[in-house]
Design an enzyme around this catalytic site. Structure first.
Site, PDB file in Angstrom:
ATOM      1  N   SER A 298      70.396  35.172  13.517  1.00 47.60           N
ATOM      2  CA  SER A 298      69.379  34.130  13.520  1.00 47.60           C
ATOM      3  C   SER A 298      68.840  33.865  12.119  1.00 47.60           C
ATOM      4  O   SER A 298      69.552  33.366  11.265  1.00 47.60           O
ATOM      5  CB  SER A 298      68.261  34.532  14.499  1.00 47.60           C
ATOM      6  OG  SER A 298      67.353  33.490  14.704  1.00 47.60           O
ATOM      7  N   ASP A 309      76.361  28.693   1.133  1.00 42.33           N
ATOM      8  CA  ASP A 309      76.758  27.286   1.079  1.00 42.33           C
ATOM      9  C   ASP A 309      76.322  26.595  -0.212  1.00 42.33           C
ATOM     10  O   ASP A 309      76.942  25.611  -0.635  1.00 42.33           O
ATOM     11  CB  ASP A 309      76.192  26.531   2.280  1.00 42.33           C
ATOM     12  CG  ASP A 309      76.951  26.834   3.561  1.00 42.33           C
ATOM     13  OD1 ASP A 309      77.813  27.731   3.537  1.00 42.33           O
ATOM     14  OD2 ASP A 309      76.674  26.190   4.592  1.00 42.33           O
ATOM     15  N   LYS A 323      74.248  33.751  15.829  1.00 40.28           N
ATOM     16  CA  LYS A 323      73.215  33.101  16.642  1.00 40.28           C
ATOM     17  C   LYS A 323      72.698  31.878  15.890  1.00 40.28           C
ATOM     18  O   LYS A 323      72.024  32.007  14.874  1.00 40.28           O
ATOM     19  CB  LYS A 323      72.053  34.054  16.935  1.00 40.28           C
ATOM     20  CG  LYS A 323      70.922  33.391  17.731  1.00 40.28           C
ATOM     21  CD  LYS A 323      69.786  34.379  17.983  1.00 40.28           C
ATOM     22  CE  LYS A 323      68.652  33.733  18.790  1.00 40.28           C
ATOM     23  NZ  LYS A 323      67.925  32.703  18.037  1.00 40.28           N
TER      24      LYS A 323
END
Length: 524
Positions: A298, A309, A323
């Site tokens: 999460s 990224d 998740k």
């Protein structure tokens, strides 16, 4: 005649079959219902009233409702859950980051409340409570010999800020019983466990969850490390199951440049909400590493995904949990709550890292065993990745969606294949219980030792290693520790240090031989 359990199952099954609208069932404000034949909300309410008023035996209506709600949510996704009142209080305190109490860590040891260590400068330490003391009475309430459940015990020790509680204490070292008054105070539940300098240029911060206080704790830890002129920061979110998404985003903001995308969410109506970094970051230029494993979930994955990224740092470890669902909590007057999935989140490249849950919660939460059986814990090549879910970072590096964050540097479990049970044993609560027993038998053996002297003592003796092997065997575990003796001794020494000194010392010991830390230092 049908039993009570049959009636409960019948009502729960009916609720599921009818596809009841959650809002109406939970009595949120809605329009005046029409009593049409398709009004499922009305049908369920009338059935519950009918059972309550006419059923031949007494029925606990609350338990029927709780079972029905739980079964409804189970049909949605693994993270939409009902939280009963008995659990919600602890959940709220954990995520708030504090509670009101007397400030002791304790075990229920032989049916008595044994103090592991009073909180430094906390209410109990100020009142003179010491490690190894037994708390016999809280006021007039007897605490020993009763096998009290944890929630009952906590309730007796907690109260209002500033309120006094008289404790009756037995001190084993002097074999005396005495009474002492403790004034309750706010006790922090830290989400940042440690801020440690690994070498002159590298700092380390361990985050165990993302609570309301996590960003402030992180900033304090980062300031401490920056004052020691670190150029590289290691953020450890291994075994961090998540928490508040906003706090993970705030920490990512400290690392990313102004206007870099951190995360975005999308709900069922297609609404997209994006979170961008601001110009306030305190560590936008130094090197960053994020440590993850199969239990990082999460909010931990949001932080790791934002770093990966944006090509801001290096992700080290093993594939994360996977998740990518966002929950919103709805509280009810009886103290219970429903945590409902309301959106999906995506990393800056557009990845959803949510793993498949179409086969039900059992299969979903058993994913770890599948990874183990496939050899993924030992070899990066064994990670199952969907080639159709390719995405690109800002620099064009290929990353993958679905099923978690795949690390840039893979680090397998730190022992040979076939001995992984030793690792999990050494990270379990059994080690803490064993160490407390050893200290309880002879606390004087460590009296007056400096940390350096303590380390020397633990390095030279095999006494506690041998005792722990005996302890494991006596508790029915057929685990031979000899092949992993250095690892076992390291974790034992760390647990002793935690109970004798503090959490920082625990990490100073464990991290010296940590494979992921070694991978970071080798990469530099």
């Amino acid at each position: 005649m049908k039993s009570k359990n049959t009636i409960v199952i019948l009502v729960a099954s009916l609720a599921l079959a009818l596809g009841i609208a959650l809002g109406g069932f939970l009595n949120f404000p809605v329009a005046k219902p029409s009593f049409s034949k398709n009004n499922y909300k009305s049908k369920l309410n009338r059935l519950l009233d009918f059972i309550n008023s006419e059923y031949v035996d007494d029925v606990d209506a609350d338990s029927i409702v709780e079972l029905t709600v739980s079964n409804i949510l189970e049909q949605l996704d693994p993270h939409s859950v009902y939280i009963p009142p008995s659990e919600q209080t602890a959940e709220v305190e954990s995520m708030r980051g504090d509670f009101v109490g007397i400030g002791v860590n304790f075990y229920m040891y032989n049916d008595s409340v044994a103090v592991i260590k009073p909180l430094d400068d906390g209410p109990s330490e100020r009142a003179g409570i010491k490690a190894g003391d037994r708390i016999l009475f809280a006021g007039k309430d007897k605490l020993f010999g009763r096998k009290l459940p944890s929630d009952t015990l906590f309730a007796k020790l907690r109260g209002a800020v500033g309120s006094e509680l008289q404790l009756t204490v037995y001190r084993k070292s002097t074999k005396k019983t005495f009474k002492v008054k403790v004034k309750r105070d706010i006790i922090p539940l830290n989400s940042v466990d440690a801020a440690v300098v690994l070498n002159p240029t590298t700092g380390y911060i361990k985050i165990n969850r993302f609570a309301e206080t996590t960003y402030d704790e992180f900033q304090h830890a980062l300031t401490k490390l920056r004052n020691q002129h670190i150029g590289t920061l290691v953020i450890d979110v291994r075994d961090n199951g998540g928490g508040y998404m906003e706090k993970a985003a705030e920490i990512a903001d400290e690392l990313l440049k102004d206007k870099e995308l951190i995360v975005f969410t999308k709900n069922k109506k297609g609404r997209v909400d994006k979170t961008f970094a601001t110009d306030r970051g305190d560590f936008e230029d130094g090197k960053v590493y994020v440590l993850i494993n199969e239990n990082s979930a999460s909010a931990s994955e949001i932080l790791a995904g934002a770093v990966q990224d944006n090509d801001r740092g290096v992700i080290v470890g093993r594939r994360s949990f996977g998740k990518g669902l966002v929950q919103r909590e709805m509280d009810f007057e009886d103290g219970s709550a429903v945590r409902l999935t309301v959106a999906r989140y995506y990393t800056p490249s557009g990845r959803s890292i949510q793993k498949d849950y179409s086969k039900g919660s059992g299969d979903y939460f058993n994913d770890f065993m599948k990874r183990f059986e496939h050899g993924e814990l030992y070899a990066k090549d064994s990670i199952k990745i969907a080639d159709t879910l390719k995405f690109k970072t800002k620099s064009g590096k290929i990353v993958y969606g679905g099923g978690g964050i795949v690390p840039d540097i893979f680090v397998p479990l730190e022992v040979e294949h076939g001995h992984e049970e030793t690792v999990y044993l050494m990270q379990s609560g059994a080690v803490g219980h064993f160490v407390f027993e050893q200290l309880d038998k002879n606390r004087k053996a460590f009296a007056g030792l400096s940390f350096a002297q303590f380390l020397d003592k633990m390095d030279k003796t095999d006494l506690y290693f041998n005792n722990f092997q005996k302890y494991v065997s006596e508790n029915g575990l057929d685990i031979k520790l000899g092949k992993n003796k250095p690892l076992v001794k390291r974790y034992l020494a760390a647990e002793f240090a935690q109970q004798l000194f503090d959490d920082q010392k625990y990490y100073e010991i464990v991290l010296k031989e940590d494979p992921m830390i070694k991978a970071v230092l080798a990469d530099k």
